[in-house]
Design an enzyme around this catalytic site. Structure first.
Site, PDB file in Angstrom:
ATOM      1  N   ILE A 545      -7.262   3.965  14.540  1.00 52.30           N
ATOM      2  CA  ILE A 545      -7.979   5.110  13.972  1.00 52.30           C
ATOM      3  C   ILE A 545      -8.531   4.815  12.592  1.00 52.30           C
ATOM      4  CG2 ILE A 545      -6.885   7.019  15.219  1.00 52.30           C
ATOM      5  CD1 ILE A 545      -4.943   7.259  12.811  1.00 52.30           C
ATOM      6  N   GLY A 546      -8.199   3.693  12.039  1.00 52.65           N
ATOM      7  CA  GLY A 546      -8.733   3.394  10.708  1.00 52.65           C
ATOM      8  C   GLY A 546      -8.309   2.005  10.275  1.00 52.65           C
ATOM      9  N   ALA A 547      -8.834   1.608   9.138  1.00 51.02           N
ATOM     10  CA  ALA A 547      -8.491   0.293   8.625  1.00 51.02           C
ATOM     11  C   ALA A 547      -8.096   0.423   7.174  1.00 51.02           C
ATOM     12  CB  ALA A 547      -9.672  -0.642   8.764  1.00 51.02           C
ATOM     13  N   GLU A 549      -6.283  -1.708   3.689  1.00 52.61           N
ATOM     14  CA  GLU A 549      -6.429  -3.033   3.084  1.00 52.61           C
ATOM     15  C   GLU A 549      -5.519  -4.047   3.756  1.00 52.61           C
ATOM     16  OE1 GLU A 549      -4.683  -3.675  -0.605  1.00 52.61           O
ATOM     17  OE2 GLU A 549      -5.860  -5.453  -1.047  1.00 52.61           O
ATOM     18  N   GLY A 551      -4.139  -3.843   6.922  1.00 58.19           N
ATOM     19  CA  GLY A 551      -4.202  -4.004   8.370  1.00 58.19           C
ATOM     20  C   GLY A 551      -4.640  -2.701   9.007  1.00 58.19           C
ATOM     21  N   VAL A 553      -4.791   0.866  11.100  1.00 58.36           N
ATOM     22  CA  VAL A 553      -3.995   2.087  11.193  1.00 58.36           C
ATOM     23  C   VAL A 553      -4.146   2.583  12.627  1.00 58.36           C
ATOM     24  CG1 VAL A 553      -3.641   4.403  10.284  1.00 58.36           C
ATOM     25  CG2 VAL A 553      -4.521   2.611   8.785  1.00 58.36           C
ATOM     26  N   LYS A 571       0.792   2.444  10.167  1.00 64.53           N
ATOM     27  CA  LYS A 571       0.047   1.470   9.357  1.00 64.53           C
ATOM     28  C   LYS A 571       0.684   0.120   9.553  1.00 64.53           C
ATOM     29  CE  LYS A 571      -1.722   4.295   5.658  1.00 64.53           C
ATOM     30  NZ  LYS A 571      -1.899   4.408   4.220  1.00 64.53           N
ATOM     31  N   ASP A 664      -5.567   8.431  -7.861  1.00 60.89           N
ATOM     32  CA  ASP A 664      -6.701   8.218  -6.956  1.00 60.89           C
ATOM     33  C   ASP A 664      -6.887   9.450  -6.077  1.00 60.89           C
ATOM     34  OD1 ASP A 664      -8.824   6.972  -5.800  1.00 60.89           O
ATOM     35  OD2 ASP A 664      -7.646   5.611  -4.544  1.00 60.89           O
TER      36      ASP A 664
HETATM   37  P1  AMP Z   1      -5.350   4.450   4.337  1.00 62.42           P
HETATM   38  O1  AMP Z   1      -5.090   2.989   4.313  1.00 62.42           O
HETATM   39  O2  AMP Z   1      -4.119   5.277   4.046  1.00 62.42           O
HETATM   40  O3  AMP Z   1      -6.510   4.846   3.489  1.00 62.42           O
HETATM   41  O4  AMP Z   1      -5.761   4.832   5.851  1.00 62.42           O
HETATM   42  C1  AMP Z   1      -6.986   4.443   6.413  1.00 62.42           C
HETATM   43  C2  AMP Z   1      -7.497   5.505   7.347  1.00 62.42           C
HETATM   44  O5  AMP Z   1      -6.590   5.725   8.414  1.00 62.42           O
HETATM   45  C3  AMP Z   1      -7.655   6.881   6.696  1.00 62.42           C
HETATM   46  O6  AMP Z   1      -8.869   7.044   6.041  1.00 62.42           O
HETATM   47  C4  AMP Z   1      -7.530   7.831   7.894  1.00 62.42           C
HETATM   48  O7  AMP Z   1      -8.765   7.951   8.550  1.00 62.42           O
HETATM   49  C5  AMP Z   1      -6.564   7.096   8.783  1.00 62.42           C
HETATM   50  N1  AMP Z   1      -5.189   7.598   8.578  1.00 62.42           N
HETATM   51  C6  AMP Z   1      -4.278   7.135   7.711  1.00 62.42           C
HETATM   52  N2  AMP Z   1      -3.132   7.846   7.788  1.00 62.42           N
HETATM   53  C7  AMP Z   1      -3.334   8.784   8.737  1.00 62.42           C
HETATM   54  C8  AMP Z   1      -2.538   9.815   9.292  1.00 62.42           C
HETATM   55  N3  AMP Z   1      -1.308  10.048   8.851  1.00 62.42           N
HETATM   56  N4  AMP Z   1      -3.073  10.595  10.244  1.00 62.42           N
HETATM   57  C9  AMP Z   1      -4.324  10.387  10.659  1.00 62.42           C
HETATM   58  N5  AMP Z   1      -5.107   9.433  10.187  1.00 62.42           N
HETATM   59  C10 AMP Z   1      -4.643   8.616   9.245  1.00 62.42           C
END
Ligand code: AMP
Length: 902
Positions: A545-547, A549, A551, A553, A571, A664
């Site tokens: 669902i996301g990336a 720094e 690795g 997510v 993560k 931040d």
């Molecule tokens: P981060 O490294 O925490 O910025 O996470 C990267 C991306 O993953 C975020 O911008 C969200 O889109 C997604 N993400 C991180 N944590 C969550 C979570 N608890 N629930 C849903 N999406 C998440």
């Protein structure tokens, strides 16, 4: 030096030995210098330089004039901000830092490699946090630390007459500023805070506990002691009841019940009603009750009536001013005592009596009148009286009975005494009276059934004076008040101490604070302490669902045996990481694991014991807030948006209460769940900003998201809850503008310049005025004037409680709030097509609606009214407004569009 035309210049200038104060490991070097513009010399540009170098060398001793280049380490290349051309002299000032000094002293040296430069002055200094008193704790002057010890912890000492539960501590930053005070001192009981000191309470004031409160004036009926009083004792004749607070007012004893009357309507049934009026003076209390006591007298011998007599409703604890007494014997004299009590009366106290005697029946006749009363004889303790009646009753009549009532004339004791005697003769000797005292007598003839006669006679007589001879009964009466008083005082002290003992710990309870995982020597200890370990077999990954720094997510499921399945975000740490990276990655969990709040992302646990480290948190279905808002542009009401802001503010309040500074805070770091609840995320130490694409390196080497960051944090890395408040203001703007980028396409440099010149973001479209005012408060230059998170939460709560307060909309200037292409600025329409215009205001989805309605030129657009926009199928109020405002802006486009001001 000015050897600009010659090759391979290497000219050195060295300072004398500079002694170093042992604790100053970091020194600042301020240079003032002039550099000539190489171009001003003509054709020497190949060899001419416009910089010079600063070197330093540590030494434990002054080595005199001995100088070896190889011992010097380069600190910096010094370049001028402004170079001097032929005529006008430009003086530059540059400051450089020499870190990690450890020897007794050092030399500075300057190397010229072919510039035309004049070094005017060198100032070498270190920074200290000045001696300061904060929250009544005194902290000594402290030399600021260097890179190896960015924050120096300093213990404070409570000022005189202040105490603290926890050692007061504070940190000194490298910039010489005090931050994060922990534990505070409070003035002792009897003292109050006045200008950083504890001063004794003034006479007439008191303070019972150690607290931040002021001394209070002594309450009613208490007397002020000297200065520094812990409590105010009661004035003479005033008391506190055992359950009165020791800090409250004192009250007096009630005076006597008044107008005590005995009604004898059912005397034949041995029954009588006593009634009276409330005391004139209740002593300022409302807890007045009455008790009745009875004595039975045969001749001069009186004894308690015993249990035979019945009282209705009771003989004590009466709140009504009457009682009925039954089961009385005829032919006996009774004495009744009615006594007023309150919380401050003791059981036995000053009292007066009412005697009441009952006699047997006699036939009913009109009783004769008493016509005169005479004093026959008197002694210090007795009076003999006799009286005459008229007319004289016939001989066959039963003997006439008389009711004689008497009392002391100046009876101002607490209970008034009436003595009533029923007599069969027209004379009496009354004994046991007080010497030298006036008594009032009233005598009345009674009818057969004891019914009162038609008239009575009142007179005053006085006993003879005598020496100081007292009597035992009186002694006891005077002793009782002092016994009672001692008891009250004993209780007061007992309760005061118990109260202090019980209440103090509660008042001084410290807040829980966040612990920096770096304070643990081994970061793995921190993770063990703050996060629970999950076995990887309990985690299943479903989808990326996301990336981040470190690795990917994932979305996934956490199924711990014996517990309900939960949706989670996972993560991961990509393979090939270093130990340092692993620790940085896990530090986010060490921080998150310390928080527990509805608006902070919740840590489920970590995987650290296996090769692939993971951080598992609650899953937030709607992802990052900035994207969510952009995807739902115009679809939410102000009320809903303010509700989201309230959640974020509550999360931030919690973090600031824990002394955690986020650094931040931005909409991209807020996550949104299915219920549109917002939670603060993205914790970590160095990684917070490394990870953020908005992070920009500054001259000092740190990475800072310029648009979201307070000026003092950009300028000298002063990150505090107040700088988080600034960022919260930007988040408010992002939310109210549905995820618009703050300051649009201005460069970071332009943003900083604009902020410095007191420009601020304008109100987003349709933004409630109260919400915009709050943003402006968050962006005050003076950080101490910005609201704090608790203020922000309560203001947002207030707005949500009265939604009408959101109806006043802030002034909105479409020219600055909707980004227009750079070609704009001329009169009329700068757009070549309707679709280009729609794209610029992010409303491309309506392109077809405009085409279908035949609106194909910007001229046609400019003619449109709000009704027309609705009619072509724009339904969402937010979108309607955006389009209408833009048209308004196009019509009104007269000046340049890049400047916005508050
Ligand atoms: P981060 O490294 O925490 O910025 O996470 C990267 C991306 O993953 C975020 O911008 C969200 O889109 C997604 N993400 C991180 N944590 C969550 C979570 N608890 N629930 C849903 N999406 C998440």
């Amino acid at each position: 030096v000015c050897n600009v035309g010659e090759r391979e210049q290497d000219n050195w200038l060295r300072t004398t030995f500079i002694q170093r104060r042992p604790s100053a490991s970091r020194v600042f070097v301020e240079l003032q210098f002039i550099v000539r513009d190489c171009n001003s010399f003509g054709g020497v540009s190949l060899t001419c330089k416009e910089t010079f170098n600063l070197f330093a060398s540590e030494s434990d001793a002054d080595v005199g004039t001995t100088f070896r280049k190889s011992q010097f380490k380069k600190v910096a290349t010094i370049a001028p901000d402004e170079i001097t051309s032929k005529s006008d002299l430009r003086i530059n000032t540059e400051i450089r830092v020499v870190e990690s000094l450890s020897h007794k002293g050092f030399y500075l040296a300057f190397q010229d490699i072919g510039a035309c430069v004049a070094l005017l002055s060198v100032r070498v200094y270190y920074k200290t946090c000045p001696a300061k008193v904060m929250s009544l704790a005194a902290f000594p002057e402290t030399v600021a630390g260097g890179e190896n010890q960015a924050l120096r912890e300093v213990n404070g000492v409570c000022v005189e007459n202040a105490i603290s539960e926890e050692q007061p501590r504070i940190y000194c930053t490298t910039d010489g500023e005090w931050v994060v005070p922990v534990g505070q001192c409070q003035c002792k009981p009897g003292y109050e805070e006045v200008e950083d000191a504890c001063q004794e309470c003034k006479p007439g004031f008191f303070k019972a506990a150690a607290s931040g409160a002021k001394c209070e004036p002594c309450p009613a009926n208490t007397q002020g002691l000297g200065s520094g009083a812990l409590l105010c004792p009661c004035m003479d004749d005033f008391f506190r009841a055992p359950d009165d607070p020791p800090t409250g007012p004192c009250s007096g004893l009630p005076s006597a019940p008044r107008e005590l009357v005995a009604t004898t309507t059912q005397l034949s049934a041995g029954k009588l009603l006593l009634s009276w009026s409330a005391p004139e003076d209740t002593g300022g209390r409302t807890d007045i009750t009455y008790s009745v006591e009875c004595q039975r007298c045969e001749g001069a011998v009186c004894q308690p009536c015993g249990e035979k007599i019945r009282y209705d409703p009771a003989s004590a604890g009466l709140t009504d001013t009457k009682v009925s007494v039954s089961e009385l014997d005829a032919h006996l004299n009774y004495t009744f005592t009615v006594e007023a009590h309150s919380g401050v009366s003791c059981d036995v106290f000053l009292r007066n009596d009412l005697s009441f005697a009952i006699i047997s029946f006699s036939p009913s006749t009109d009783p004769p009148k008493v016509t005169s009363m005479r004093l026959d004889e008197r002694t210090p303790t007795s009076l003999s009286l006799s009286w005459a009646i008229s007319p004289r009753p016939p001989a066959q009549h039963r003997p006439i009975r008389y009711e004689l009532t008497y009392r002391k004339k100046d009876d101002n004791l607490d209970v008034t005494t009436y003595t009533v005697l029923l007599l069969e003769k027209s004379s009496v000797q009354i004994n046991d009276l007080a010497p030298g005292t006036a008594y009032l007598f009233r005598v009345m003839a009674l009818g057969n059934e004891g019914t009162p006669g038609g008239s009575s006679m009142e007179d005053e007589f006085e006993t003879l004076r005598e020496g100081m001879k007292g009597d035992n009964h009186r002694d006891l009466l005077f002793l009782l008040p002092s016994i009672c008083l001692s008891l009250i005082i004993f209780f007061l002290f007992f309760f005061a101490n118990a109260w202090l003992f019980l209440c103090l710990p509660e008042q001084l309870k410290p807040l829980k604070t966040y612990v920096d995982p770096h304070t643990y020597e081994d970061p793995n200890t921190a993770i063990l302490k703050f996060a629970s370990e999950i076995h990887p077999s309990h985690i299943s990954k479903q989808k990326v669902i996301g990336a981040g720094e470190f690795g990917e997510v994932y979305r996934g499921i956490l199924k711990v045996p014996g517990r309900k399945e939960v949706a989670v975000a996972i993560k991961t740490l990509k393979p090939g990481y270093s130990e340092k990276q692993r620790q940085d990655f896990l530090s986010e969990a060490s921080i998150m694991g310390q928080f527990s709040h509805q608006n902070i992302i919740r840590l489920e646990g970590v995987v650290t014991k296996f090769k692939h480290a993971m951080i598992v948190t609650e899953y937030m279905e709607n992802g990052a807030l900035d994207k969510y808002l952009r995807d739902h542009d115009g679809e939410m009401t102000s009320f809903q948006l303010v509700g989201m802001l309230r959640g974020i503010a509550a999360g931030m309040k919690y973090l600031s209460d824990m002394s955690y500074v986020h650094r931040d805070l931005a909409a991209r770091n807020i996550l949104v769940n299915n219920n549109l609840e917002c939670k603060v995320s993205d914790f970590g130490l160095s990684r917070v900003l490394e990870d953020d694409p908005e992070g920009t390196y500054t001259t000092s080497g740190g990475k800072i998201p310029i648009r979201w960051t307070a000026p003092e944090a950009i300028a000298y890395r002063k990150f505090t809850s107040a700088s988080d408040v600034w960022s919260f203001g930007i988040v408010m703007w992002e939310v109210m503008a549905f995820g618009e980028r703050p300051y649009w396409d201005m460069s970071n440099h332009e943003v900083m310049k604009a902020i410095n010149e007191a420009f601020r973001l304008p109100a987003p479209m349709d933004c409630p005025s109260a919400v915009y005012q709050l943003m402006l408060q968050c962006w005050l230059q003076d950080r101490s004037k910005r609201p704090r998170f608790p203020d922000i939460v309560s203001l947002l709560d207030k707005l949500l409680r009265s939604p009408d307060s959101l109806k006043t909309i802030a002034d909105f200037d479409p020219r600055v709030s909707i980004r227009l292409p750079s070609t704009s600025g001329s009169d009329g329409s700068p757009f070549r097509s309707v679709s280009e215009w729609l794209e610029s205001i992010k409303m491309s989805q309506y392109s077809e609606n405009f085409t279908c309605a035949g609106i194909v030129t910007m001229d046609q657009v400019l003619q449109m009214k709000n009704e027309d926009i609705k009619n072509i199928g724009v339904r969402l109020p937010g979108h309607l407004k955006r389009i209408a405002y833009s048209i308004l802006g196009l019509k009104d486009q007269t000046s340049t569009l890049s400047v916005f001001a508050v």
